[in-house]
Design a protein around this motif. Structure first.
Motif, PDB file in Angstrom:
ATOM      1  N   PHE A 149       0.803  -1.219   0.000  1.00  0.00           N
ATOM      2  CA  PHE A 149       0.000   0.000   0.000  1.00  0.00           C
ATOM      3  C   PHE A 149       0.840   1.274   0.000  1.00  0.00           C
ATOM      4  O   PHE A 149       0.498   2.236  -0.680  1.00  0.00           O
ATOM      5  CB  PHE A 149      -0.970  -0.002   1.189  1.00  0.00           C
TER       6      PHE A 149
ATOM      7  N   ARG B 195       4.079   1.983  -9.038  1.00  0.00           N
ATOM      8  CA  ARG B 195       2.686   1.841  -8.641  1.00  0.00           C
ATOM      9  C   ARG B 195       2.607   1.752  -7.128  1.00  0.00           C
ATOM     10  O   ARG B 195       3.383   1.045  -6.493  1.00  0.00           O
ATOM     11  CB  ARG B 195       2.071   0.572  -9.237  1.00  0.00           C
ATOM     12  N   GLN B 196       1.632   2.449  -6.559  1.00  0.00           N
ATOM     13  CA  GLN B 196       1.378   2.383  -5.128  1.00  0.00           C
ATOM     14  C   GLN B 196      -0.005   2.938  -4.869  1.00  0.00           C
ATOM     15  O   GLN B 196      -0.648   3.454  -5.767  1.00  0.00           O
ATOM     16  CB  GLN B 196       2.425   3.170  -4.341  1.00  0.00           C
ATOM     17  N   GLY B 197      -0.466   2.812  -3.653  1.00  0.00           N
ATOM     18  CA  GLY B 197      -1.766   3.340  -3.285  1.00  0.00           C
ATOM     19  C   GLY B 197      -2.773   2.239  -3.031  1.00  0.00           C
ATOM     20  O   GLY B 197      -2.449   1.045  -3.039  1.00  0.00           O
ATOM     21  N   VAL B 198      -4.011   2.650  -2.835  1.00  0.00           N
ATOM     22  CA  VAL B 198      -5.064   1.723  -2.431  1.00  0.00           C
ATOM     23  C   VAL B 198      -5.334   0.666  -3.499  1.00  0.00           C
ATOM     24  O   VAL B 198      -5.394  -0.531  -3.200  1.00  0.00           O
ATOM     25  CB  VAL B 198      -6.362   2.491  -2.081  1.00  0.00           C
ATOM     26  N   VAL B 199      -5.476   1.074  -4.742  1.00  0.00           N
ATOM     27  CA  VAL B 199      -5.803   0.120  -5.803  1.00  0.00           C
ATOM     28  C   VAL B 199      -4.671  -0.884  -6.003  1.00  0.00           C
ATOM     29  O   VAL B 199      -4.896  -2.100  -6.058  1.00  0.00           O
ATOM     30  CB  VAL B 199      -6.129   0.853  -7.122  1.00  0.00           C
ATOM     31  N   TRP B 200      -3.434  -0.388  -6.092  1.00  0.00           N
ATOM     32  CA  TRP B 200      -2.296  -1.282  -6.304  1.00  0.00           C
ATOM     33  C   TRP B 200      -2.018  -2.129  -5.070  1.00  0.00           C
ATOM     34  O   TRP B 200      -1.638  -3.305  -5.180  1.00  0.00           O
ATOM     35  CB  TRP B 200      -1.062  -0.492  -6.734  1.00  0.00           C
TER      36      TRP B 200
ATOM     37  N   ALA C  95      -4.328  -3.151  -2.896  1.00  0.00           N
ATOM     38  CA  ALA C  95      -5.377  -4.179  -2.884  1.00  0.00           C
ATOM     39  C   ALA C  95      -5.116  -5.246  -3.939  1.00  0.00           C
ATOM     40  O   ALA C  95      -5.321  -6.440  -3.687  1.00  0.00           O
ATOM     41  CB  ALA C  95      -6.737  -3.532  -3.104  1.00  0.00           C
ATOM     42  N   ALA C  96      -4.648  -4.832  -5.107  1.00  0.00           N
ATOM     43  CA  ALA C  96      -4.334  -5.798  -6.159  1.00  0.00           C
ATOM     44  C   ALA C  96      -3.198  -6.724  -5.735  1.00  0.00           C
ATOM     45  O   ALA C  96      -3.252  -7.940  -5.962  1.00  0.00           O
ATOM     46  CB  ALA C  96      -3.975  -5.067  -7.454  1.00  0.00           C
TER      47      ALA C  96
END
Length: 172
Positions: A132, A148-153, A155-156
C-alpha cells in the motif's frame, strides 16, 4: 539547502526526501534483506541454512508434495520477493510474492503454537504495508513509468498474494 518543517512534522530536504522515505528505505532493506537471506538458507544453505535437500524433506513432512518442488518455490519466492522489496523495484509484485509465501508459512506452522507462526505473520503484515505505501523516494521504482502504489495497487497486490497462496495450498 534548508529543511522545511510542515504542520504534520514531516521534515523534507531540498531534494524532496522526507523522513518517511528514509524510514521506508530502512524498513524495506531490513525486511527485504532478511527475507532474501531466509530464501537463500532454503535454496543454498547459506547463512547457516539447511539447504535444499533438508528443506525439501521438511516440506514433504508438512504435506507439500513433492517436497523439492515446493521447497524450491518457497526459497525462490522468499529470495525474489525479498530482493524486489529491498531494492524498491516492482514493489507491488515483491509484496505479493512475499505475502503469498508467508500465508503458506503461517498455514504450515499454525498448529505448532504462536511462536512458530509469529514471524511469518510479521513478514505478511510488512508485505501488505509495503504493497500500500510503496517503496518511498529512495527506491528503484521512484519516478519510473512502472511505479505503482496506493489503495488500488495495494489491494491488487494483496489479492494476487492471497490467490497465489490459495492455489499453492490447493495443489500441495
Amino acid at each position: 539547502m534548508t529543511a522545511t518543517l510542515t504542520a504534520d512534522t514531516r521534515e523534507t530536504t531540498a531534494s524532496g526526501v522526507a523522513g518517511a522515505d528514509i524510514g521506508l528505505l530502512v524498513a524495506r532493506v531490513g525486511f527485504g534483506g532478511l527475507l532474501a537471506v531466509h530464501g537463500s538458507q532454503k535454496l543454498f544453505g547459506w547463512f547457516n541454512g539447511y539447504g535444499l535437500d533438508a528443506t525439501a524433506h521438511a516440506f514433504q513432512g508438512m504435506g507439500y508434495d513433492p517436497g523439492k518442488f515446493f521447497a524450491t518455490l518457497a526459497g525462490l519466492s522468499e529470495l525474489t520477493g525479498g530482493l524486489l522489496l529491498a531494492l524498491g523495484l516492482l514493489t507491488p509484485l515483491g509484496a505479493a510474492i512475499a505475502l503469498g509465501t508467508m500465508i503458506n508459512a503461517i498455514n504450515a506452522t499454525r498448529g505448532n503454537g504462536f511462536a512458530m507462526w509469529e514471524l511469518p505473520a510479521v513478514y505478511a503484515l510488512a508485505s501488505v504495508a509495503f504493497a500500500f505505501t510503496g517503496p518511498g523516494r529512495l527506491a528503484l521504482d521512484h519516478g519510473r513509468p512502472w511505479q505503482r502504489q496506493g489503495v488500488v495497487w495495494g489491494a491488487a497486490a494483496v489479492a494476487v498474494g492471497v490467490v497465489a497462496a490459495l492455489v499453492t495450498l490447493a495443489v500441495k
